[in-house]
Design a protein around this motif. Structure first.
Motif, PDB file in Angstrom:
ATOM      1  N   ASP A   1      -4.996  -8.378  -3.906  1.00 51.22           N
ATOM      2  CA  ASP A   1      -4.127  -8.812  -5.003  1.00 51.22           C
ATOM      3  C   ASP A   1      -4.691 -10.047  -5.691  1.00 51.22           C
ATOM      4  OD1 ASP A   1      -2.419  -6.744  -4.356  1.00 51.22           O
ATOM      5  OD2 ASP A   1      -1.111  -7.994  -3.114  1.00 51.22           O
ATOM      6  N   MET A   2      -5.297 -10.936  -4.917  1.00 55.46           N
ATOM      7  CA  MET A   2      -5.912 -12.129  -5.509  1.00 55.46           C
ATOM      8  C   MET A   2      -7.068 -11.747  -6.422  1.00 55.46           C
ATOM      9  SD  MET A   2      -5.808 -14.700  -2.207  1.00 55.46           S
ATOM     10  CE  MET A   2      -4.242 -15.308  -1.571  1.00 55.46           C
ATOM     11  N   PHE A   3      -7.922 -10.846  -5.951  1.00 56.78           N
ATOM     12  CA  PHE A   3      -9.024 -10.386  -6.794  1.00 56.78           C
ATOM     13  C   PHE A   3      -8.503  -9.675  -8.040  1.00 56.78           C
ATOM     14  CE2 PHE A   3     -12.257 -10.097  -3.073  1.00 56.78           C
ATOM     15  CZ  PHE A   3     -12.526 -11.443  -3.213  1.00 56.78           C
ATOM     16  N   GLY A   4      -7.445  -8.872  -7.866  1.00 52.92           N
ATOM     17  CA  GLY A   4      -6.864  -8.191  -9.013  1.00 52.92           C
ATOM     18  C   GLY A   4      -6.391  -9.155 -10.070  1.00 52.92           C
ATOM     19  N   SER A   5      -6.004 -10.366  -9.641  1.00 53.01           N
ATOM     20  CA  SER A   5      -5.528 -11.392 -10.561  1.00 53.01           C
ATOM     21  C   SER A   5      -6.655 -12.292 -11.051  1.00 53.01           C
ATOM     22  CB  SER A   5      -4.462 -12.249  -9.854  1.00 53.01           C
ATOM     23  OG  SER A   5      -3.423 -11.431  -9.349  1.00 53.01           O
ATOM     24  N   GLY A   6      -7.893 -11.977 -10.653  1.00 53.80           N
ATOM     25  CA  GLY A   6      -9.035 -12.782 -11.070  1.00 53.80           C
ATOM     26  C   GLY A   6      -9.127 -14.099 -10.325  1.00 53.80           C
ATOM     27  N   LEU A   7      -8.538 -14.173  -9.118  1.00 55.01           N
ATOM     28  CA  LEU A   7      -8.504 -15.414  -8.346  1.00 55.01           C
ATOM     29  C   LEU A   7      -9.534 -15.375  -7.224  1.00 55.01           C
ATOM     30  CD1 LEU A   7      -7.041 -18.123  -7.714  1.00 55.01           C
ATOM     31  CD2 LEU A   7      -5.501 -16.802  -6.232  1.00 55.01           C
TER      32      LEU A   7
ATOM     33  N   TRP B   1      -6.415   0.421  -8.243  1.00 57.49           N
ATOM     34  CA  TRP B   1      -5.837   1.352  -7.273  1.00 57.49           C
ATOM     35  C   TRP B   1      -5.804   2.782  -7.798  1.00 57.49           C
ATOM     36  CZ3 TRP B   1      -4.130   1.826  -2.320  1.00 57.49           C
ATOM     37  CH2 TRP B   1      -3.285   2.911  -2.035  1.00 57.49           C
ATOM     38  N   ASP B   2      -5.354   2.993  -9.019  1.00 61.76           N
ATOM     39  CA  ASP B   2      -5.163   4.349  -9.537  1.00 61.76           C
ATOM     40  C   ASP B   2      -6.446   5.168  -9.495  1.00 61.76           C
ATOM     41  OD1 ASP B   2      -2.492   3.924  -9.988  1.00 61.76           O
ATOM     42  OD2 ASP B   2      -2.718   3.417 -12.108  1.00 61.76           O
ATOM     43  N   GLU B   3      -7.554   4.570  -9.947  1.00 66.08           N
ATOM     44  CA  GLU B   3      -8.813   5.304  -9.967  1.00 66.08           C
ATOM     45  C   GLU B   3      -9.291   5.632  -8.551  1.00 66.08           C
ATOM     46  OE1 GLU B   3      -8.126   2.624 -11.654  1.00 66.08           O
ATOM     47  OE2 GLU B   3      -8.317   3.192 -13.768  1.00 66.08           O
TER      48      GLU B   3
ATOM     49  N   ARG C   1      -6.760  -1.418  -3.385  1.00 63.46           N
ATOM     50  CA  ARG C   1      -7.039  -1.914  -4.734  1.00 63.46           C
ATOM     51  C   ARG C   1      -5.741  -2.434  -5.322  1.00 63.46           C
ATOM     52  NH1 ARG C   1     -12.274  -2.627  -4.168  1.00 63.46           N
ATOM     53  NH2 ARG C   1     -13.459  -0.707  -3.887  1.00 63.46           N
ATOM     54  N   PRO C   2      -5.829  -3.367  -6.256  1.00 64.60           N
ATOM     55  CA  PRO C   2      -4.601  -3.941  -6.809  1.00 64.60           C
ATOM     56  C   PRO C   2      -3.886  -2.983  -7.743  1.00 64.60           C
ATOM     57  CG  PRO C   2      -6.523  -4.821  -7.942  1.00 64.60           C
ATOM     58  CD  PRO C   2      -7.046  -3.995  -6.804  1.00 64.60           C
ATOM     59  N   ALA C   3      -2.570  -3.091  -7.764  1.00 63.23           N
ATOM     60  CA  ALA C   3      -1.772  -2.341  -8.731  1.00 63.23           C
ATOM     61  C   ALA C   3      -1.842  -3.030 -10.085  1.00 63.23           C
ATOM     62  CB  ALA C   3      -0.327  -2.247  -8.255  1.00 63.23           C
ATOM     63  N   ALA C   4      -1.311  -2.365 -11.103  1.00 67.95           N
ATOM     64  CA  ALA C   4      -1.425  -2.860 -12.478  1.00 67.95           C
ATOM     65  C   ALA C   4      -0.765  -4.215 -12.674  1.00 67.95           C
ATOM     66  CB  ALA C   4      -0.821  -1.843 -13.441  1.00 67.95           C
ATOM     67  N   ILE C   5       0.227  -4.550 -11.845  1.00 69.50           N
ATOM     68  CA  ILE C   5       0.948  -5.813 -12.025  1.00 69.50           C
ATOM     69  C   ILE C   5       0.045  -7.017 -11.744  1.00 69.50           C
ATOM     70  CG2 ILE C   5       1.828  -5.977  -9.654  1.00 69.50           C
ATOM     71  CD1 ILE C   5       4.492  -6.936 -10.875  1.00 69.50           C
ATOM     72  N   PHE C   6      -1.034  -6.796 -10.967  1.00 73.77           N
ATOM     73  CA  PHE C   6      -1.981  -7.877 -10.680  1.00 73.77           C
ATOM     74  C   PHE C   6      -3.164  -7.764 -11.644  1.00 73.77           C
ATOM     75  CE2 PHE C   6       0.246  -7.109  -6.664  1.00 73.77           C
ATOM     76  CZ  PHE C   6       0.690  -8.396  -6.375  1.00 73.77           C
TER      77      PHE C   6
ATOM     78  N   ARG D   1       0.827  -1.210   0.000  1.00 70.76           N
ATOM     79  CA  ARG D   1       0.000   0.000   0.000  1.00 70.76           C
ATOM     80  C   ARG D   1       0.857   1.252   0.000  1.00 70.76           C
ATOM     81  NH1 ARG D   1      -5.549   1.379   1.651  1.00 70.76           N
ATOM     82  NH2 ARG D   1      -5.623   3.305   2.858  1.00 70.76           N
ATOM     83  N   MET D   2       1.938   1.271   0.788  1.00 72.08           N
ATOM     84  CA  MET D   2       2.793   2.450   0.833  1.00 72.08           C
ATOM     85  C   MET D   2       3.571   2.610  -0.467  1.00 72.08           C
ATOM     86  SD  MET D   2       1.656   3.338   3.660  1.00 72.08           S
ATOM     87  CE  MET D   2       2.558   4.852   4.052  1.00 72.08           C
ATOM     88  N   GLN D   3       3.935   1.504  -1.095  1.00 75.49           N
ATOM     89  CA  GLN D   3       4.578   1.587  -2.407  1.00 75.49           C
ATOM     90  C   GLN D   3       3.615   2.172  -3.440  1.00 75.49           C
ATOM     91  OE1 GLN D   3       7.469  -1.806  -3.403  1.00 75.49           O
ATOM     92  NE2 GLN D   3       6.046  -2.813  -1.990  1.00 75.49           N
ATOM     93  N   TYR D   4       2.354   1.752  -3.371  1.00 75.61           N
ATOM     94  CA  TYR D   4       1.359   2.269  -4.322  1.00 75.61           C
ATOM     95  C   TYR D   4       1.101   3.757  -4.094  1.00 75.61           C
ATOM     96  CZ  TYR D   4       0.313  -2.730  -4.989  1.00 75.61           C
ATOM     97  OH  TYR D   4       0.392  -4.076  -5.239  1.00 75.61           O
ATOM     98  N   HIS D   5       1.094   4.201  -2.833  1.00 78.27           N
ATOM     99  CA  HIS D   5       0.988   5.635  -2.560  1.00 78.27           C
ATOM    100  C   HIS D   5       2.099   6.392  -3.300  1.00 78.27           C
ATOM    101  CE1 HIS D   5      -2.227   5.946   0.325  1.00 78.27           C
ATOM    102  NE2 HIS D   5      -1.643   5.165   1.220  1.00 78.27           N
ATOM    103  N   ALA D   6       3.316   5.918  -3.142  1.00 81.64           N
ATOM    104  CA  ALA D   6       4.469   6.587  -3.751  1.00 81.64           C
ATOM    105  C   ALA D   6       4.327   6.645  -5.270  1.00 81.64           C
ATOM    106  CB  ALA D   6       5.754   5.866  -3.366  1.00 81.64           C
ATOM    107  N   LEU D   7       3.916   5.549  -5.873  1.00 84.87           N
ATOM    108  CA  LEU D   7       3.767   5.509  -7.328  1.00 84.87           C
ATOM    109  C   LEU D   7       2.657   6.451  -7.801  1.00 84.87           C
ATOM    110  CD1 LEU D   7       4.169   1.655  -7.890  1.00 84.87           C
ATOM    111  CD2 LEU D   7       5.743   3.446  -8.678  1.00 84.87           C
ATOM    112  N   SER D   8       1.569   6.531  -7.055  1.00 80.32           N
ATOM    113  CA  SER D   8       0.462   7.416  -7.438  1.00 80.32           C
ATOM    114  C   SER D   8       0.868   8.882  -7.353  1.00 80.32           C
ATOM    115  CB  SER D   8      -0.760   7.161  -6.543  1.00 80.32           C
ATOM    116  OG  SER D   8      -1.293   5.883  -6.770  1.00 80.32           O
ATOM    117  N   ILE D   9       1.580   9.250  -6.301  1.00 77.94           N
ATOM    118  CA  ILE D   9       2.047  10.632  -6.156  1.00 77.94           C
ATOM    119  C   ILE D   9       2.975  10.995  -7.301  1.00 77.94           C
ATOM    120  CG2 ILE D   9       3.408  12.198  -4.703  1.00 77.94           C
ATOM    121  CD1 ILE D   9       2.408  10.416  -2.302  1.00 77.94           C
ATOM    122  N   ALA D  10       3.913  10.098  -7.610  1.00 78.68           N
ATOM    123  CA  ALA D  10       4.864  10.354  -8.691  1.00 78.68           C
ATOM    124  C   ALA D  10       4.173  10.408 -10.044  1.00 78.68           C
ATOM    125  CB  ALA D  10       5.946   9.271  -8.689  1.00 78.68           C
TER     126      ALA D  10
END
Length: 470
Positions: free
Chosen positions: A387-393, A454-456, A237-242, A60-69
C-alpha cells in the motif's frame, strides 16, 4: 421370533427415518447451470470468500472479492465485521457480506485459562462457520479461504466443499503454526499439533492454491507440506484507492484537515518536520520497540554538541502509528513514559485509527513509511508495504527474512534494517540535507512500483483459474 421381526422392522424404519432427517439437514449442493436459456446472472461464477478475521483489516481478501465482482461473478464475503470494509464492497450489488458472530466476551476474557478458552472458542467458530458456509449462504462454485488462521478454518472449509460440491482454493498468506510458535515456542505440543494439522489439510484440502511469494510456493512443494495441487503465486498489489499524490495543494488540504497533523501541517509542508507513518497490528510478530529505540537514538545529541550546548540538529519528526491490536495499550504507555522523561525531544508519536480513505491519503502525504513486520515463516510479505508503494511512499522495512527482496529493492524503492541502530542511521541519513537526494531517489522508485496494480496481476494469475475470464 415374531417379536424380533417387529423390533427389526421398527429399527429399519427408524434408521430410514433417521437417514431421511440427516439427508434433509445436509446443505444444498452446487449445480452448474448448463441450460442455454439460463440468464447471465444464473450462469455467473459464484465464489464464497472466507476470512476468519475482520473483513475491514483483510485487504487481500477484499480485493479478491472486488476482482471477482468486476468480472461479473457473484461473491459471498464471510468474516467478522469489526471495522468498516472497503467502500466499494458496500456499494457493489454483486457482493454480499455475511458477518460471522463474534465469540462471547467470556471466551475472550483473560480470566479463563487458554486450555479452556481455546477449545471453547474453536467450538464456537466451528458452529458459526458451518452455519454460515453450509446453510446461510447459497452453494458456490468456489470457496476461497484465507490461511491463517488454520484452525478450524481449513477443516471446516474442506468439509463444506465436499458436502456442497464446491472447489476449494486456499490463499496462503502465512502459516498458522509459525505464528503460534512466536508466542509458545516451536517445540510446544500445541504448535506441533497445529503444524501436523496444517500440513495434512494443505495436502488433502485444496483444488488449487495461491501464495503471496515464490518462496512460499517453493516451501509448500517440499516436505513437510508436500502440496501436490496447483500453486499460483499472486503478489500483493495495491488497490486503486492507493495512488501517488496528484498535487501539492492536495497534500496541504489533507494535512491541515487531519486532526493528527493539523497543528504541524505548515512545518511538514515546509520540510522543517518530517512525517513518517507505520501501520501495525500491535502483535508480537511486529516488534514496535525497534521503532521506539530507533527514535530515541535519532533524537540523542552527539556528546560534543551536548558539551557545547548546541541545539540538536536532527530534523523534527511526527510519527503516526495506525492500527489496532492487543499490544497497543502497552506501547502507548511506553511512548508516554519516553516523552515524559524527555527522551524524545523534537519527536511526536501519535496513534490513530483511520478510515481507508484517510489512511490512503496519509500514506501519499508522508515522507517515509516504516514497516516492522517480522515474517514468522520467513516467506510471507507485508501488505502494508504494498500500500505504501501504491501511494508512491518509500519505505524502511525490517529485512530479516527470505522473501524480503521479492518486494523491497534495496536502494531503489526502500531500505532494509534488522536493528534499531540501523533504522536510526537510516532516519538520520535520509532526513539530513545530505540525504535529500537519496530520499528523492527512493520516492521515484516507489512511484514506479505503484504502476504495478492489483487488477492487472489478479486478472493474469487468477481470472481464468476461477472461470470469470475466458
Amino acid at each position: 421370533m415374531a417379536y424380533l421381526a417387529i423390533v427389526l422392522s421398527f429399527t429399519a424404519v427408524g434408521l430410514l427415518l433417521g437417514l431421511v432427517v440427516v439427508l434433509t439437514m445436509l446443505p444444498s449442493r452446487y449445480v452448474k447451470k448448463h441450460s442455454p436459456t439460463a440468464s447471465k446472472e444464473e450462469s455467473a461464477v459464484s465464489v464464497q470468500v472466507l476470512v476468519l478475521g475482520d473483513i475491514g483489516r483483510s485487504p487481500r481478501m477484499q480485493y479478491h472479492a472486488l476482482s471477482i465482482a468486476r468480472h461479473g461473478g457473484s461473491v459471498d464475503l464471510i468474516g467478522y465485521l469489526e471495522s468498516t470494509p472497503h467502500p466499494d464492497l458496500l456499494s457493489n450489488p454483486r457482493i454480499k457480506i455475511y458477518p460471522l458472530a463474534t465469540p462471547p466476551s467470556l471466551l475472550k476474557s483473560s480470566s479463563l485459562p487458554f486450555i479452556i478458552s481455546g477449545p471453547l472458542k474453536v467450538l464456537w467458530q466451528i458452529w458459526t462457520l458451518v452455519h454460515v458456509l453450509g446453510y446461510q449462504t447459497p452453494p458456490a462454485r468456489w470457496l476461497l479461504v484465507q490461511n491463517p488462521p488454520s484452525i478450524p478454518t481449513l477443516a471446516i472449509a474442506l468439509l463444506v466443499s465436499i458436502l456442497r460440491n464446491t472447489h476449494l482454493m486456499i490463499d496462503w498468506h502465512n502459516y498458522g503454526w509459525t505464528i503460534l510458535a512466536g508466542t509458545k515456542g516451536r517445540n510446544h505440543p500445541f504448535v506441533q499439533i497445529s503444524k501436523a494439522y496444517e500440513c495434512a489439510l494443505g495436502q488433502a484440502a485444496p483444488t488449487a492454491n495461491v501464495t503471496v511469494t515464490h518462496a512460499m510456493k517453493r516451501q509448500l512443494e517440499r516436505a513437510p507440506y508436500n502440496v501436490t495441487a496447483p500453486i499460483h503465486v499472486l503478489h500483493d498489489r495495491p488497490a486503486a484507492i492507493f495512488h501517488p499524490l496528484k498535487s501539492l495543494s492536495d497534500r496541504k488540504d489533507f494535512l491541515e484537515r487531519l486532526p493528527e497533523t493539523r497543528d504541524f501541517a505548515s512545518n511538514i509542508l515546509a520540510g522543517d518536520t518530517r512525517l513518517i507513518v507505520s501501520s501495525t497490528s500491535w502483535t508480537p510478530d511486529e516488534d514496535f520497540s525497534l521503532l521506539l529505540d530507533a527514535l530515541v537514538t535519532y533524537a540523542k545529541q552527539p556528546q560534543q554538541q551536548q558539551q557545547q550546548q548546541q541545539q540538536d540538529t536532527s530534523c523534527p519528526i511526527i510519527a503516526i502509528i495506525t492500527g489496532k491490536g492487543p499490544q497497543k495499550a502497552f506501547y502507548e504507555g511506553k511512548i508516554r513514559e519516553l516523552q515524559k522523561t524527555g527522551r524524545l525531544p523534537n519527536i511526536r508519536i501519535l496513534t490513530a485509527w483511520l478510515s481507508m480513505e484517510d489512511y490512503a491519503n496519509l500514506l501519499r502525504c508522508a515522507d517515509l513509511g516504516i514497516c516492522l513486520h517480522m515474517s514468522s515463516s520467513g516467506v510471507d510479505l507485508p501488505m502494508k508495504v504494498v500500500d505504501m508503494f501504491g501511494s508512491g511512499l518509500p519505505v524502511a522495512a525490517y529485512s530479516g527474512y527470505e522473501s524480503f527482496d521479492e518486494l523491497v529493492k534495496e536502494g531503489v524503492n526502500g531500505l532494509g534494517f534488522e536493528t534499531a541502530d540501523k533504522l536510526a542511521a537510516i532516519l538520520k541519513r535520509l532526513f539530513s540535507n545530505e540525504g535529500l537526494a537519496e530520499l528523492r531517489t527512493l520516492g521515484e522508485g516507489a512511484k514506479k512500483e505503484s504502476n504495478l496494480r492489483w487488477d492487472e496481476e489478479w486478472d493474469r494469475i487468477l481470472g481464468r483459474v476461477l472461470g470469470v475470464m475466458d
